[in-house]
Design a protein around this motif. Structure first.
Motif, PDB file in Angstrom:
ATOM      1  N   GLN A 167      -9.091   1.236 -19.880  1.00 24.45           N
ATOM      2  CA  GLN A 167      -9.403   1.602 -18.512  1.00 24.45           C
ATOM      3  C   GLN A 167     -10.863   1.304 -18.211  1.00 24.45           C
ATOM      4  O   GLN A 167     -11.743   1.550 -19.015  1.00 24.45           O
ATOM      5  CB  GLN A 167      -9.146   3.113 -18.302  1.00 24.45           C
ATOM      6  CG  GLN A 167      -7.683   3.491 -18.462  1.00 24.45           C
ATOM      7  CD  GLN A 167      -6.793   2.745 -17.493  1.00 24.45           C
ATOM      8  OE1 GLN A 167      -7.127   2.608 -16.319  1.00 24.45           O
ATOM      9  NE2 GLN A 167      -5.673   2.259 -17.966  1.00 24.45           N
ATOM     10  N   SER A 170     -11.713   2.685 -12.950  1.00 25.55           N
ATOM     11  CA  SER A 170     -11.469   2.451 -11.538  1.00 25.55           C
ATOM     12  C   SER A 170      -9.982   2.340 -11.283  1.00 25.55           C
ATOM     13  O   SER A 170      -9.275   1.609 -11.973  1.00 25.55           O
ATOM     14  CB  SER A 170     -12.161   1.166 -11.077  1.00 25.55           C
ATOM     15  OG  SER A 170     -11.774   0.848  -9.761  1.00 25.55           O
ATOM     16  N   ALA A 171      -9.491   3.062 -10.284  1.00 27.69           N
ATOM     17  CA  ALA A 171      -8.071   3.008  -9.955  1.00 27.69           C
ATOM     18  C   ALA A 171      -7.655   1.614  -9.508  1.00 27.69           C
ATOM     19  O   ALA A 171      -6.500   1.222  -9.662  1.00 27.69           O
ATOM     20  CB  ALA A 171      -7.769   4.018  -8.841  1.00 27.69           C
ATOM     21  N   THR A 172      -8.606   0.839  -8.987  1.00 31.18           N
ATOM     22  CA  THR A 172      -8.280  -0.497  -8.495  1.00 31.18           C
ATOM     23  C   THR A 172      -7.912  -1.459  -9.611  1.00 31.18           C
ATOM     24  O   THR A 172      -7.409  -2.547  -9.343  1.00 31.18           O
ATOM     25  CB  THR A 172      -9.472  -1.076  -7.699  1.00 31.18           C
ATOM     26  OG1 THR A 172     -10.635  -1.052  -8.521  1.00 31.18           O
ATOM     27  CG2 THR A 172      -9.716  -0.284  -6.438  1.00 31.18           C
ATOM     28  N   LYS A 174      -5.506  -1.249 -11.385  1.00 30.82           N
ATOM     29  CA  LYS A 174      -4.045  -1.348 -11.368  1.00 30.82           C
ATOM     30  C   LYS A 174      -3.571  -2.508 -10.491  1.00 30.82           C
ATOM     31  O   LYS A 174      -2.435  -2.949 -10.612  1.00 30.82           O
ATOM     32  CB  LYS A 174      -3.441  -0.053 -10.833  1.00 30.82           C
ATOM     33  CG  LYS A 174      -3.814   1.200 -11.615  1.00 30.82           C
ATOM     34  CD  LYS A 174      -3.292   2.441 -10.893  1.00 30.82           C
ATOM     35  CE  LYS A 174      -3.733   3.716 -11.590  1.00 30.82           C
ATOM     36  NZ  LYS A 174      -3.287   4.924 -10.848  1.00 30.82           N
ATOM     37  N   LEU A 217      -1.937   2.858  -5.821  1.00 36.26           N
ATOM     38  CA  LEU A 217      -3.076   3.770  -5.761  1.00 36.26           C
ATOM     39  C   LEU A 217      -2.652   5.199  -5.414  1.00 36.26           C
ATOM     40  O   LEU A 217      -3.495   6.096  -5.351  1.00 36.26           O
ATOM     41  CB  LEU A 217      -4.096   3.256  -4.742  1.00 36.26           C
ATOM     42  CG  LEU A 217      -4.751   1.914  -5.112  1.00 36.26           C
ATOM     43  CD1 LEU A 217      -5.676   1.443  -3.993  1.00 36.26           C
ATOM     44  CD2 LEU A 217      -5.523   2.014  -6.420  1.00 36.26           C
TER      45      LEU A 217
END
Length: 245
Positions: A167, A170-172, A174, A217
């Motif tokens: 990871q 950052s969620a981005t 994904k 998200l």
């Protein structure tokens, strides 16, 4: 005898000058900020082993000029009005296979560096870094190396060694490259219609990427996604401004 020697010396000097010029790394800059293009041009032309052969604020114009100027290295901003940097990296790689590409961006390397390398770039530099790092990157990629910060190189190497996903905080992460492009442009205030025109895709396709980004998200509505996208983009603009960009 003296005249012959002088003529030979003159020819040698001319040949030496020609060889020196031809040995210089030819650099092309693509960035929609004139001040940044000017700063890079000044830095590059101040080096004896480099020279600027062209610059442009748009992808379309840049590709036309590159046909004529045949650069060795291209420095590309990731956010242009008429193209996304990663798309442009792929197009340059396909049309000019021998050209080495450096992405020069305000966006944090943890978001885009690995994506840029996958797209075909040989280096990634944040605009908050010293200009000398751009020179170092040009030298590195022109010699066939990949240029990344030590931190990013370590992360990518660790991922390869462990053979597992990691990871980047950052969620981005994904999102796919295309979903990330649409997400970024939504955050920058572009409409679906405008994004479709810029990426030469249908409105329905852009809406599909937007929906996928929303789902990945974890948002229930498009409005929530847009709010997050704006906050995300604004946060990176603030980072760039804080670093004098």
């Amino acid at each position: 005898m003296n005249e012959t020697s002088e003529a030979q010396s003159s020819r040698i000097r001319r040949d030496s000058s020609h060889n020196t010029s031809s040995d210089r790394t030819r650099v092309f800059v693509i960035d929609d900020h004139p001040a940044i293009r000017e700063a890079l041009a000044t830095t590059i032309n101040s080096k004896v082993d480099m020279r600027l052969v062209g610059e442009s604020g748009s992808a379309t114009q840049a590709l036309r000029q590159m046909e004529r100027n045949a650069p060795d290295v291209v420095i590309v901003d990731i956010s242009l009005d008429d193209a996304h940097g990663l798309d442009l990296v792929e197009e340059i790689r396909d049309r000019f296979p021998s050209v080495r590409i450096i992405v020069f961006s305000m966006y944090d390397e943890s978001v885009y560096a690995e994506r840029a390398i996958r797209a075909g770039a040989s280096g990634y530099i944040m605009k908050s870094e010293p200009t000398q790092n751009v020179v170092n990157a040009v030298k590195a990629v022109s010699e066939g190396d990949v240029y990344l910060s030590r931190r990013m190189s370590s992360r990518i190497l660790s991922k390869v060694i462990r053979q597992q996903d990691y990871q980047l905080g950052s969620a981005t992460e994904k999102l796919t490259d295309r979903e990330m492009t649409v997400f970024q442009k939504l955050g920058e205030g572009y409409s679906v219609r405008e994004i479709a025109a810029q990426l030469d895709l249908s409105r329905k396709t852009i809406e599909t990427y937007r929906r996928r980004a929303k789902e990945k998200l974890g948002f229930e509505t498009v409005a929530e996604l847009l709010q997050y996208a704006v906050q995300w983009a604004y946060g990176r603009e603030e980072e760039g401004s804080a670093n004098g960009q």
